[in-house]
Scaffold this active site. Structure first.
Site, mmCIF file in Angstrom:
data_model
loop_
_atom_site.group_PDB
_atom_site.id
_atom_site.type_symbol
_atom_site.label_atom_id
_atom_site.label_comp_id
_atom_site.label_asym_id
_atom_site.label_seq_id
_atom_site.Cartn_x
_atom_site.Cartn_y
_atom_site.Cartn_z
ATOM 1 N N ASP A 1 42.998 60.327 2.532
ATOM 2 C CA ASP A 1 41.924 60.219 1.542
ATOM 3 C C ASP A 1 42.482 59.930 0.159
ATOM 4 O O ASP A 1 42.039 59.007 -0.523
ATOM 5 C CB ASP A 1 41.100 61.517 1.494
ATOM 6 C CG ASP A 1 40.246 61.704 2.739
ATOM 7 O OD1 ASP A 1 40.102 60.741 3.496
ATOM 8 O OD2 ASP A 1 39.741 62.822 2.935
ATOM 9 N N ASP B 1 42.605 66.071 0.828
ATOM 10 C CA ASP B 1 41.633 65.760 1.875
ATOM 11 C C ASP B 1 40.268 66.276 1.425
ATOM 12 O O ASP B 1 40.093 67.478 1.195
ATOM 13 C CB ASP B 1 42.049 66.421 3.193
ATOM 14 C CG ASP B 1 41.399 65.758 4.393
ATOM 15 O OD1 ASP B 1 40.988 64.598 4.275
ATOM 16 O OD2 ASP B 1 41.293 66.410 5.440
ATOM 17 N N LYS C 1 36.439 67.181 2.064
ATOM 18 C CA LYS C 1 35.567 67.573 3.167
ATOM 19 C C LYS C 1 34.187 67.926 2.624
ATOM 20 O O LYS C 1 34.056 68.467 1.527
ATOM 21 C CB LYS C 1 36.145 68.778 3.925
ATOM 22 C CG LYS C 1 37.505 68.522 4.569
ATOM 23 C CD LYS C 1 37.410 67.483 5.666
ATOM 24 C CE LYS C 1 38.763 67.250 6.330
ATOM 25 N NZ LYS C 1 38.716 66.159 7.335
#
Length: 340
Positions: free
Chosen positions: A246, A259, A261
């Site tokens: 990412d 990352d 989420k």
């Protein structure tokens, strides 16, 4: 007799009690006896000692043996014999078995010792973005999905069946489709923000579906700087797996694989993110062994954003924690390779 008459007289006429304790009166009428008052009146019947009714001769030997027995005469053997007689043989206690710490057969370090880092960074300020190519290498997501623990698979399946029961099969398919779409839009909006494009502000105002997620991560974005990669493919050349990172940037001054989420439920601790730490560790190892990247990473960051705009939970992973999850990832990768 004198005491009895005195008490009878005292009980008949009130006010005599005060006169009784006057010294002249006591000395004149009842010399040496004025302090002996109601002993006989309030005396009770002597209690009977129950031990006096015990047959002393019958238990004489037992009492002698107990009173004359010295504590030092007992040994561990005699104590065990008594316990065995009273409670039965002792149950064998087994010490708790410690979980074996497995080590990967094909261990590869998280940090690449052979990678040379240039002294000067590239003049380009644009983050790297390498397209993901289709190859026979398994992706990090595929490895984690196929090596999921039975317990985690059970809970995932139970959640799926519950959602199907509430929404129906078509409704559940539409629900998952919207989740993936929201995730893609959220990542695209973040990419626009990091690239300083004008589209970012426009998307935030128009797209209601991700406005809550963007509001959720505002306090985290303030701590991110020097973005080096966005939505970029990584490949571990030795272990032969790949993935799509990412973001790689500095979080509070430390270079991390980040990352992003999305979640509808709060995840305040790292353990609530399930296999996400393994995913981050796998990406870190891949970057460090990928020749396309002229830097190495030792830290990770998982940011859980919420649709209702609640402040996101950033879970920072220091080098020691990343190393622990790296070993777990290697075991999962070996398990996948053995199955396939």
């Amino acid at each position: 007799l004198v005491r009895m008459k005195f008490l009878q007289l005292l009980s008949r006429k009130s006010g005599r009690l005060e006169m009784l304790f006057q010294i002249p009166f006591c000395q004149k009428q009842f010399p040496y006896l004025c302090l002996a008052t109601s002993t006989c009146l309030y005396s009770k019947k002597k209690k009977v000692n129950s031990y006096e009714q015990v047959d002393q001769e019958k238990y004489k030997n037992l009492v002698c043996s107990v009173t004359s027995y010295k504590t030092s005469a007992q040994t561990p053997e005699t104590i065990f014999e008594e316990d065995n007689l009273l409670y039965g043989p002792p149950a064998k206690h087994r010490p708790p078995v410690k979980a074996e710490t497995k080590t990967p057969k094909n261990w590869v370090p998280l940090i690449n010792p052979n990678k040379r880092i240039p002294l000067l960074n590239s003049d380009s300020t644009l983050p790297m973005k390498i397209s993901l190519q289709k190859t026979k290498m398994p992706s990090v997501t595929r490895v984690l999905q196929q090596t999921m623990s039975p317990q985690q698979a059970f809970y995932l399946e139970r959640w799926k069946q519950k959602m199907i029961l509430e929404l129906g099969k078509d409704g559940f398919a539409e629900y998952t489709k919207n989740l993936f779409l929201q995730g893609e839009l959220f990542h695209a909006a973040l990419e626009s923000i990091f690239l300083s494009e004008d589209v970012a502000a426009k998307d935030q105002g128009e797209d209601v579906a991700i406005s809550g997620y963007l509001s959720s991560v505002q306090h985290v974005l303030k701590d991110i700087s020097e973005v080096k990669a966005l939505e970029s493919a990584v490949q571990h050349e030795t272990l032969q797996y790949l993935g799509l990172v990412d973001c790689v940037a500095k979080y509070r001054g430390r270079l991390c694989v980040i990352d992003w989420k999305t979640s509808e439920k709060p995840k305040p601790s790292l353990k609530n993110t399930f296999d996400n730490p393994l995913q981050v560790a796998a990406y870190i190892g891949a970057i460090n062994h990928d020749a396309n990247y002229d830097f190495q990473v030792s830290c990770g960051l998982i940011v859980v954003a919420y649709k209702n705009g609640f402040p996101a939970h950033p879970h920072f992973m220091d080098p020691d924690l990343c190393s622990q999850y790296w070993n777990k990832w290697l075991l999962r990768l070996e398990e996948y390779m053995d199955r396939n």
